[in-house]
Scaffold this motif. Structure first.
Motif, PDB file in Angstrom:
ATOM      1  N   THR A   1       2.401   1.647  -3.656  1.00 52.64           N
ATOM      2  CA  THR A   1       1.554   1.555  -4.847  1.00 52.64           C
ATOM      3  C   THR A   1       0.526   2.679  -4.856  1.00 52.64           C
ATOM      4  O   THR A   1      -0.271   2.808  -3.918  1.00 52.64           O
ATOM      5  CB  THR A   1       0.833   0.193  -4.889  1.00 52.64           C
ATOM      6  OG1 THR A   1       1.795  -0.859  -4.749  1.00 52.64           O
ATOM      7  CG2 THR A   1       0.081   0.018  -6.198  1.00 52.64           C
ATOM      8  N   ASP A   2       0.534   3.476  -5.896  1.00 51.75           N
ATOM      9  CA  ASP A   2      -0.386   4.603  -5.999  1.00 51.75           C
ATOM     10  C   ASP A   2      -1.837   4.132  -5.982  1.00 51.75           C
ATOM     11  O   ASP A   2      -2.207   3.196  -6.698  1.00 51.75           O
ATOM     12  CB  ASP A   2      -0.131   5.377  -7.293  1.00 51.75           C
ATOM     13  CG  ASP A   2       1.179   6.155  -7.264  1.00 51.75           C
ATOM     14  OD1 ASP A   2       1.725   6.357  -6.158  1.00 51.75           O
ATOM     15  OD2 ASP A   2       1.654   6.541  -8.356  1.00 51.75           O
ATOM     16  N   ASP A   3      -2.641   4.777  -5.158  1.00 49.08           N
ATOM     17  CA  ASP A   3      -4.096   4.569  -5.107  1.00 49.08           C
ATOM     18  C   ASP A   3      -4.486   3.155  -4.694  1.00 49.08           C
ATOM     19  O   ASP A   3      -5.589   2.690  -4.978  1.00 49.08           O
ATOM     20  CB  ASP A   3      -4.722   4.903  -6.466  1.00 49.08           C
ATOM     21  CG  ASP A   3      -6.198   5.277  -6.345  1.00 49.08           C
ATOM     22  OD1 ASP A   3      -6.600   5.789  -5.282  1.00 49.08           O
ATOM     23  OD2 ASP A   3      -6.953   5.049  -7.310  1.00 49.08           O
ATOM     24  N   ALA A   4      -3.557   2.447  -4.029  1.00 49.38           N
ATOM     25  CA  ALA A   4      -3.851   1.059  -3.637  1.00 49.38           C
ATOM     26  C   ALA A   4      -4.842   1.007  -2.479  1.00 49.38           C
ATOM     27  O   ALA A   4      -4.919   1.917  -1.650  1.00 49.38           O
ATOM     28  CB  ALA A   4      -2.562   0.343  -3.250  1.00 49.38           C
ATOM     29  N   LEU A   5      -5.551  -0.097  -2.440  1.00 51.82           N
ATOM     30  CA  LEU A   5      -6.559  -0.350  -1.411  1.00 51.82           C
ATOM     31  C   LEU A   5      -6.231  -1.689  -0.776  1.00 51.82           C
ATOM     32  O   LEU A   5      -5.871  -2.639  -1.463  1.00 51.82           O
ATOM     33  CB  LEU A   5      -7.940  -0.411  -2.078  1.00 51.82           C
ATOM     34  CG  LEU A   5      -9.198  -0.383  -1.213  1.00 51.82           C
ATOM     35  CD1 LEU A   5      -9.364   0.989  -0.574  1.00 51.82           C
ATOM     36  CD2 LEU A   5     -10.414  -0.695  -2.094  1.00 51.82           C
TER      37      LEU A   5
ATOM     38  N   LYS B   1       0.830  -1.210   0.000  1.00 51.74           N
ATOM     39  CA  LYS B   1       0.000   0.000   0.000  1.00 51.74           C
ATOM     40  C   LYS B   1       0.861   1.255   0.000  1.00 51.74           C
ATOM     41  O   LYS B   1       0.568   2.222  -0.711  1.00 51.74           O
ATOM     42  CB  LYS B   1      -0.935   0.003   1.200  1.00 51.74           C
ATOM     43  CG  LYS B   1      -1.889   1.199   1.212  1.00 51.74           C
ATOM     44  CD  LYS B   1      -2.835   1.169   2.383  1.00 51.74           C
ATOM     45  CE  LYS B   1      -3.764   2.388   2.346  1.00 51.74           C
ATOM     46  NZ  LYS B   1      -4.700   2.396   3.490  1.00 51.74           N
TER      47      LYS B   1
ATOM     48  N   ASP C   1     -15.199   2.348  -3.282  1.00 50.16           N
ATOM     49  CA  ASP C   1     -14.664   2.897  -4.529  1.00 50.16           C
ATOM     50  C   ASP C   1     -13.536   1.983  -4.999  1.00 50.16           C
ATOM     51  O   ASP C   1     -12.383   2.114  -4.568  1.00 50.16           O
ATOM     52  CB  ASP C   1     -14.138   4.313  -4.268  1.00 50.16           C
ATOM     53  CG  ASP C   1     -13.481   4.928  -5.491  1.00 50.16           C
ATOM     54  OD1 ASP C   1     -13.756   4.448  -6.618  1.00 50.16           O
ATOM     55  OD2 ASP C   1     -12.694   5.881  -5.319  1.00 50.16           O
TER      56      ASP C   1
ATOM     57  N   ARG D   1      -8.685   0.569  -9.343  1.00 53.21           N
ATOM     58  CA  ARG D   1      -7.667   0.629  -8.291  1.00 53.21           C
ATOM     59  C   ARG D   1      -6.981  -0.726  -8.086  1.00 53.21           C
ATOM     60  O   ARG D   1      -7.626  -1.774  -8.171  1.00 53.21           O
ATOM     61  CB  ARG D   1      -8.299   1.091  -6.969  1.00 53.21           C
ATOM     62  CG  ARG D   1      -8.950   2.453  -7.058  1.00 53.21           C
ATOM     63  CD  ARG D   1      -9.560   2.879  -5.745  1.00 53.21           C
ATOM     64  NE  ARG D   1      -8.541   3.148  -4.723  1.00 53.21           N
ATOM     65  CZ  ARG D   1      -8.839   3.590  -3.494  1.00 53.21           C
ATOM     66  NH1 ARG D   1     -10.109   3.792  -3.153  1.00 53.21           N
ATOM     67  NH2 ARG D   1      -7.873   3.811  -2.625  1.00 53.21           N
TER      68      ARG D   1
ATOM     69  N   ASP E   1      -8.091  -0.971   4.630  1.00 57.85           N
ATOM     70  CA  ASP E   1      -9.195  -0.079   4.283  1.00 57.85           C
ATOM     71  C   ASP E   1     -10.568  -0.709   4.421  1.00 57.85           C
ATOM     72  O   ASP E   1     -11.534  -0.024   4.779  1.00 57.85           O
ATOM     73  CB  ASP E   1      -9.018   0.413   2.835  1.00 57.85           C
ATOM     74  CG  ASP E   1      -7.713   1.142   2.644  1.00 57.85           C
ATOM     75  OD1 ASP E   1      -7.574   2.254   3.174  1.00 57.85           O
ATOM     76  OD2 ASP E   1      -6.814   0.579   1.984  1.00 57.85           O
TER      77      ASP E   1
END
Length: 228
Positions: free
Chosen positions: A67-71, A64, A97, A101, A85
């Protein structure tokens, strides 16, 4: 069980500890119905660019950070994990959302089974909701396969066995008493736990056999939707 007409085997084990040593070659399906397998199916359906499985919390948190924008989706012993999350419950995933992603997932049993197998290329994820679609992919690949009910800390888990039985029956084109399988699923201790915490609707969704055509497959360490 075997498909002798094709000379190809499709066997089942009811807990990951029963995977032979050394781990055989061929196709593998990991079945953790409640809840890792079903979560990965739903994450891909909700538009995740990929789902990366982790055996440890620390590795997932590092993913996380890097890594960009990871969930991160996961649980430990059924409870939340600090820094993650989302819970892996499919209805929670549906409200999040996810579209576009990258997602990391760590669960108590399912991702542990994936690590035990060794993240074999082409590893499939199976559940009650996509059993027929998984069986179709196995037939298409036409190699020896092992359907692994993940279990829980060495114990056989009813819903995972139900999922594995359903996949192997679909593979062999065998008739099966679906109402009996659904009854076993609904009466499992894990299903009862879901009802107790207010998520009984999740059990209803799991009892809708073959409701999804999505088959997660591992490519370069990442789960994506299988395409023939």
């Amino acid at each position: 069980m075997t498909d002798s007409s094709q000379g190809v085997t499709c066997n089942r084990v009811d807990r990951l500890e029963d995977i032979p040593e050394p781990v055989p070659t061929g196709e593998f399906v990991v079945v953790d119905v409640i809840i890792s397998s079903t979560s990965i199916v739903r994450l891909l359906e909700e538009g995740a660019s990929y789902v990366k499985p982790f055996g440890s919390v620390e590795a997932a948190l590092e993913f996380k950070r890097e890594t960009d924008d990871a969930l991160l989706v996961g649980e430990d012993g059924g409870g939340p994990i600090e820094g993650f999350d989302l819970s892996p419950l499919p209805s929670v995933i549906a409200d999040a959302d996810i579209e576009g992603r990258p997602v990391g997932i760590r669960t108590s049993n399912g991702t542990r089974a994936m690590e035990r197998i060794g993240h074999a290329e082409g590893l499939l994820v199976g559940s009650t909701v996509n059993a027929g679609a998984v069986a179709e992919v196995l037939r298409e690949r036409n190699r020896d396969s092992l359907v692994v009910a993940a279990g829980r800390q060495g114990e056989v888990v009813t819903e995972d066995t139900v999922g594995a039985e359903l996949i192997t029956a679909r593979y062999h084109g065998e008739s099966i008493d679906e109402s009996h399988l659904q009854k076993r699923l609904r009466e499992s201790s894990t299903a009862e736990w879901l009802r107790e915490i207010g998520y009984g609707h999740e059990v209803d969704a799991l009892a809708a056999f073959d409701s999804s055509e999505t088959v997660p497959t591992l490519e370069d360490g990442l789960f994506v939707s299988y395409t023939s």
